[in-house]
Write a protein that holds these residues in place. Structure first.
Motif, PDB file in Angstrom:
ATOM      1  N   ASN A 267     -67.368  41.184   9.837  1.00  2.00           N
ATOM      2  CA  ASN A 267     -66.281  40.388   8.788  1.00  2.00           C
ATOM      3  C   ASN A 267     -64.919  40.542   9.192  1.00  2.00           C
ATOM      4  OD1 ASN A 267     -65.046  39.266   6.463  1.00  2.00           O
ATOM      5  ND2 ASN A 267     -65.059  41.100   5.375  1.00  2.00           N
ATOM      6  N   ILE A 268     -64.602  39.769  10.526  1.00  5.16           N
ATOM      7  CA  ILE A 268     -63.208  39.980  11.086  1.00  5.16           C
ATOM      8  C   ILE A 268     -62.465  38.857  11.127  1.00  5.16           C
ATOM      9  CG2 ILE A 268     -62.391  40.651  13.587  1.00  5.16           C
ATOM     10  CD1 ILE A 268     -65.198  41.995  14.017  1.00  5.16           C
ATOM     11  N   GLY A 269     -61.175  38.671  10.967  1.00  5.07           N
ATOM     12  CA  GLY A 269     -60.351  37.672  10.828  1.00  5.07           C
ATOM     13  C   GLY A 269     -59.496  37.550  12.079  1.00  5.07           C
ATOM     14  N   SER A 270     -58.467  36.723  12.210  1.00  6.52           N
ATOM     15  CA  SER A 270     -57.729  36.531  13.389  1.00  6.52           C
ATOM     16  C   SER A 270     -56.467  35.778  12.755  1.00  6.52           C
ATOM     17  CB  SER A 270     -58.438  35.844  14.561  1.00  6.52           C
ATOM     18  OG  SER A 270     -57.402  35.714  15.432  1.00  6.52           O
ATOM     19  N   VAL A 271     -55.519  36.038  13.248  1.00  4.31           N
ATOM     20  CA  VAL A 271     -54.034  35.447  12.865  1.00  4.31           C
ATOM     21  C   VAL A 271     -53.333  35.261  14.332  1.00  4.31           C
ATOM     22  CG1 VAL A 271     -53.810  36.092  10.594  1.00  4.31           C
ATOM     23  CG2 VAL A 271     -52.764  37.427  12.349  1.00  4.31           C
ATOM     24  N   THR A 272     -52.678  34.174  14.326  1.00  2.00           N
ATOM     25  CA  THR A 272     -51.955  33.738  15.708  1.00  2.00           C
ATOM     26  C   THR A 272     -50.374  34.256  15.301  1.00  2.00           C
ATOM     27  OG1 THR A 272     -53.232  31.922  16.110  1.00  2.00           O
ATOM     28  CG2 THR A 272     -51.281  32.074  17.169  1.00  2.00           C
ATOM     29  N   VAL A 273     -50.002  34.747  16.216  1.00  7.51           N
ATOM     30  CA  VAL A 273     -48.625  35.477  16.245  1.00  7.51           C
ATOM     31  C   VAL A 273     -47.966  35.380  17.791  1.00  7.51           C
ATOM     32  CG1 VAL A 273     -48.961  36.890  14.483  1.00  7.51           C
ATOM     33  CG2 VAL A 273     -49.133  37.905  16.740  1.00  7.51           C
ATOM     34  N   ALA A 274     -46.623  35.392  17.818  1.00 10.11           N
ATOM     35  CA  ALA A 274     -46.010  35.559  19.016  1.00 10.11           C
ATOM     36  C   ALA A 274     -46.023  36.617  19.810  1.00 10.11           C
ATOM     37  CB  ALA A 274     -44.417  35.208  18.880  1.00 10.11           C
ATOM     38  N   HIS A 275     -46.144  36.638  21.175  1.00 13.40           N
ATOM     39  CA  HIS A 275     -46.302  37.705  22.256  1.00 13.40           C
ATOM     40  C   HIS A 275     -44.913  37.574  22.696  1.00 13.40           C
ATOM     41  CE1 HIS A 275     -47.989  40.047  25.545  1.00 13.40           C
ATOM     42  NE2 HIS A 275     -48.405  40.574  24.586  1.00 13.40           N
ATOM     43  N   HIS A 276     -44.228  39.064  22.663  1.00  9.62           N
ATOM     44  CA  HIS A 276     -42.948  39.077  23.381  1.00  9.62           C
ATOM     45  C   HIS A 276     -42.840  39.726  24.632  1.00  9.62           C
ATOM     46  CE1 HIS A 276     -41.521  37.614  19.398  1.00  9.62           C
ATOM     47  NE2 HIS A 276     -42.667  38.145  19.012  1.00  9.62           N
ATOM     48  N   ALA A 277     -41.544  39.439  25.300  1.00  6.78           N
ATOM     49  CA  ALA A 277     -41.663  40.302  26.610  1.00  6.78           C
ATOM     50  C   ALA A 277     -41.469  41.663  26.408  1.00  6.78           C
ATOM     51  CB  ALA A 277     -40.379  39.547  27.326  1.00  6.78           C
ATOM     52  N   ARG A 278     -41.871  42.559  27.230  1.00  5.58           N
ATOM     53  CA  ARG A 278     -41.538  44.013  26.916  1.00  5.58           C
ATOM     54  C   ARG A 278     -39.959  44.530  26.746  1.00  5.58           C
ATOM     55  NH1 ARG A 278     -44.374  48.831  28.063  1.00  5.58           N
ATOM     56  NH2 ARG A 278     -43.125  50.515  28.620  1.00  5.58           N
ATOM     57  N   PHE A 279     -39.846  45.108  25.931  1.00  9.20           N
ATOM     58  CA  PHE A 279     -38.277  45.401  25.431  1.00  9.20           C
ATOM     59  C   PHE A 279     -37.494  46.181  26.583  1.00  9.20           C
ATOM     60  CE2 PHE A 279     -34.948  47.929  23.645  1.00  9.20           C
ATOM     61  CZ  PHE A 279     -34.303  47.106  22.945  1.00  9.20           C
ATOM     62  N   ALA A 280     -38.346  47.242  27.114  1.00 11.61           N
ATOM     63  CA  ALA A 280     -37.574  47.785  28.377  1.00 11.61           C
ATOM     64  C   ALA A 280     -38.730  48.412  29.175  1.00 11.61           C
ATOM     65  CB  ALA A 280     -36.723  49.115  27.771  1.00 11.61           C
ATOM     66  N   GLY A 281     -38.579  48.765  30.638  1.00 11.18           N
ATOM     67  CA  GLY A 281     -39.337  49.673  31.143  1.00 11.18           C
ATOM     68  C   GLY A 281     -40.447  48.960  31.710  1.00 11.18           C
ATOM     69  N   ASP A 282     -41.550  49.394  32.454  1.00 14.69           N
ATOM     70  CA  ASP A 282     -42.440  48.775  33.124  1.00 14.69           C
ATOM     71  C   ASP A 282     -43.921  49.173  32.222  1.00 14.69           C
ATOM     72  OD1 ASP A 282     -40.918  47.602  34.975  1.00 14.69           O
ATOM     73  OD2 ASP A 282     -41.040  49.494  36.188  1.00 14.69           O
ATOM     74  N   SER A 283     -44.708  48.348  32.384  1.00 19.46           N
ATOM     75  CA  SER A 283     -46.318  48.428  31.603  1.00 19.46           C
ATOM     76  C   SER A 283     -46.724  49.533  32.629  1.00 19.46           C
ATOM     77  CB  SER A 283     -46.840  47.301  31.546  1.00 19.46           C
ATOM     78  OG  SER A 283     -48.372  47.508  31.142  1.00 19.46           O
ATOM     79  N   GLY A 284     -47.513  50.544  31.947  1.00 20.33           N
ATOM     80  CA  GLY A 284     -48.197  51.699  32.544  1.00 20.33           C
ATOM     81  C   GLY A 284     -49.940  51.301  32.663  1.00 20.33           C
ATOM     82  N   TYR A 285     -50.000  49.818  32.497  1.00 22.39           N
ATOM     83  CA  TYR A 285     -51.516  49.407  32.262  1.00 22.39           C
ATOM     84  C   TYR A 285     -51.726  48.859  33.669  1.00 22.39           C
ATOM     85  CZ  TYR A 285     -55.657  49.063  29.339  1.00 22.39           C
ATOM     86  OH  TYR A 285     -56.773  49.407  28.891  1.00 22.39           O
ATOM     87  N   SER A 286     -52.291  49.608  34.722  1.00 24.19           N
ATOM     88  CA  SER A 286     -52.677  49.168  35.948  1.00 24.19           C
ATOM     89  C   SER A 286     -54.115  48.498  35.982  1.00 24.19           C
ATOM     90  CB  SER A 286     -52.687  50.411  36.895  1.00 24.19           C
ATOM     91  OG  SER A 286     -53.593  51.344  36.624  1.00 24.19           O
ATOM     92  N   LEU A 287     -54.251  47.907  37.260  1.00 27.10           N
ATOM     93  CA  LEU A 287     -55.585  47.470  37.509  1.00 27.10           C
ATOM     94  C   LEU A 287     -56.672  48.305  37.648  1.00 27.10           C
ATOM     95  CD1 LEU A 287     -57.416  44.845  38.503  1.00 27.10           C
ATOM     96  CD2 LEU A 287     -56.710  45.556  40.832  1.00 27.10           C
ATOM     97  N   LYS A 288     -56.422  49.627  38.002  1.00 28.88           N
ATOM     98  CA  LYS A 288     -57.478  50.762  37.689  1.00 28.88           C
ATOM     99  C   LYS A 288     -57.746  50.871  36.410  1.00 28.88           C
ATOM    100  CE  LYS A 288     -58.133  55.315  38.985  1.00 28.88           C
ATOM    101  NZ  LYS A 288     -57.735  56.760  39.945  1.00 28.88           N
ATOM    102  N   LYS A 289     -56.745  50.898  35.608  1.00 25.69           N
ATOM    103  CA  LYS A 289     -57.203  51.132  34.059  1.00 25.69           C
ATOM    104  C   LYS A 289     -57.903  49.959  33.468  1.00 25.69           C
ATOM    105  CE  LYS A 289     -53.502  54.569  33.340  1.00 25.69           C
ATOM    106  NZ  LYS A 289     -52.135  54.908  32.398  1.00 25.69           N
TER     107      LYS A 289
END
Length: 320
Positions: A195-217
């Motif tokens: 029983n799962i729903g979904s809503v569409t929202v905006a995706h924003h640019a990162r506020f500051a810094g770099d993502s820590g999510y690498s290809l390895k992760k």
């Protein structure tokens, strides 16, 4: 999970490399949640610092003094996003729990949209994005992950498994029944409800810094999904083995025919080495897949923890 749902809403936010983002994130969360009459004064935000290499923990400690609703958990070792979420879920006291990223790519102002959809009778609501502010390799990996999740876990068609999600406390309790070290929160949610729903929202640019999510992760997360919630990879290796055996049988018949139709057999058949390499490769893949499953079983039976807490701030004594 906390034994009582004494608050209307809990936010669970893994933190990594976000010392510059946290003050702005907390400020926007307060502005949004204080504007909701049903939530005002009855919410908390549990920030799980996943052994961040910057000053994120010190910033969280300072913010917990300024904002009484801010709680912090510091993990001694980096456990990964999904394991960090489990640490927060285990201490959440809200009747509804929202998980989101710490980089303001998920806007706090969109939380009411998720809650409104949840109020329509859903158990879980995911945020989906018309356009995502991510690198091309990450978008491609996300599409692959989506296809694999649909096949392995019977994910509803069109549902995007976003880390920006809202769920009822009862679903969080079901998720927390899993005690193994290899956590994939979306797989646990799909095991608890459809029983799962979904809503569409905006995706924003990162506020500051770099993502820590690498290809390895990302690859590690894919393996968690593939091996923790399905035995399909094992079946695929079995089918590959049968296909190679069938090919070998056909080639054997062709060689017998060739033996009786030609005066002499060709010497040094070059494709022989190709056949050996293909069969050897299939065998190694099968052994590797078995090893992956057995290794995860071993670590689970040995009681490897999902996370190790080093310190907490703002949490009740019984949850610290």
């Amino acid at each position: 999970m906390a034994t009582e749902t004494s608050l209307a809403l809990s936010l669970v936010i893994p933190v990594y490399g976000s010392e510059l983002v946290l003050p702005e994130l907390v400020s926007r969360l307060q502005d949004t949640l204080d504007g909701l009459p049903a939530i005002r004064g009855s919410y908390e935000a549990i920030f799980v610092c996943d052994c961040s290499p910057d000053r994120s923990w010190q910033v969280l400690t300072e913010l917990s003094v300024q904002y009484p609703w801010v709680r912090g958990i510091h993990l001694r070792m980096n456990a990964g996003q999904h394991n960090a979420i489990m640490a927060g879920l285990a201490r959440a006291r809200g009747a509804v729990i929202v998980t989101m990223d710490d980089d303001l790519q998920h806007a706090p102002s969109d939380i009411p949209t998720l809650l409104a959809e949840l109020d329509r009778g859903r158990d879980v609501v995911y945020a989906s994005f018309a356009q995502r502010q991510h690198a091309a390799w990450k978008l491609l990996g996300s599409r692959l992950n989506d296809k694999v999740a649909s096949y392995l876990m019977k994910k509803p068609k069109g549902l995007y498994l976003s880390p920006f999600r809202a769920m009822r406390a009862s679903i969080a309790r079901d998720v927390l029944r899993y005690h193994g070290p290899y956590v994939y929160v979306d797989g646990l949610i799909l095991s608890a409800t459809r029983n799962i729903g979904s809503v569409t929202v905006a995706h924003h640019a990162r506020f500051a810094g770099d993502s820590g999510y690498s290809l390895k992760k990302s690859i590690s997360l894919w393996l968690k999904m593939a091996t923790s919630f399905s035995i399909v990879p094992l079946r695929l290796t079995s089918f590959a083995g049968m296909a190679m055996a069938g090919l070998g049988f056909v080639l054997a018949i062709l060689l017998i025919i060739q033996k009786f139709t030609l005066d002499r057999m060709p010497i040094g058949w070059s494709s022989l080495i190709v056949t050996v390499l293909i069969i050897g490769g299939v065998q190694l893949v099968a052994l590797g897949m078995l090893g992956e499953y057995l290794g995860r079983v071993l670590l689970t039976l040995n009681g490897r923890p999902q996370y190790v807490i080093g310190a907490t701030v703002g949490l009740p004594a019984e949850d610290a």
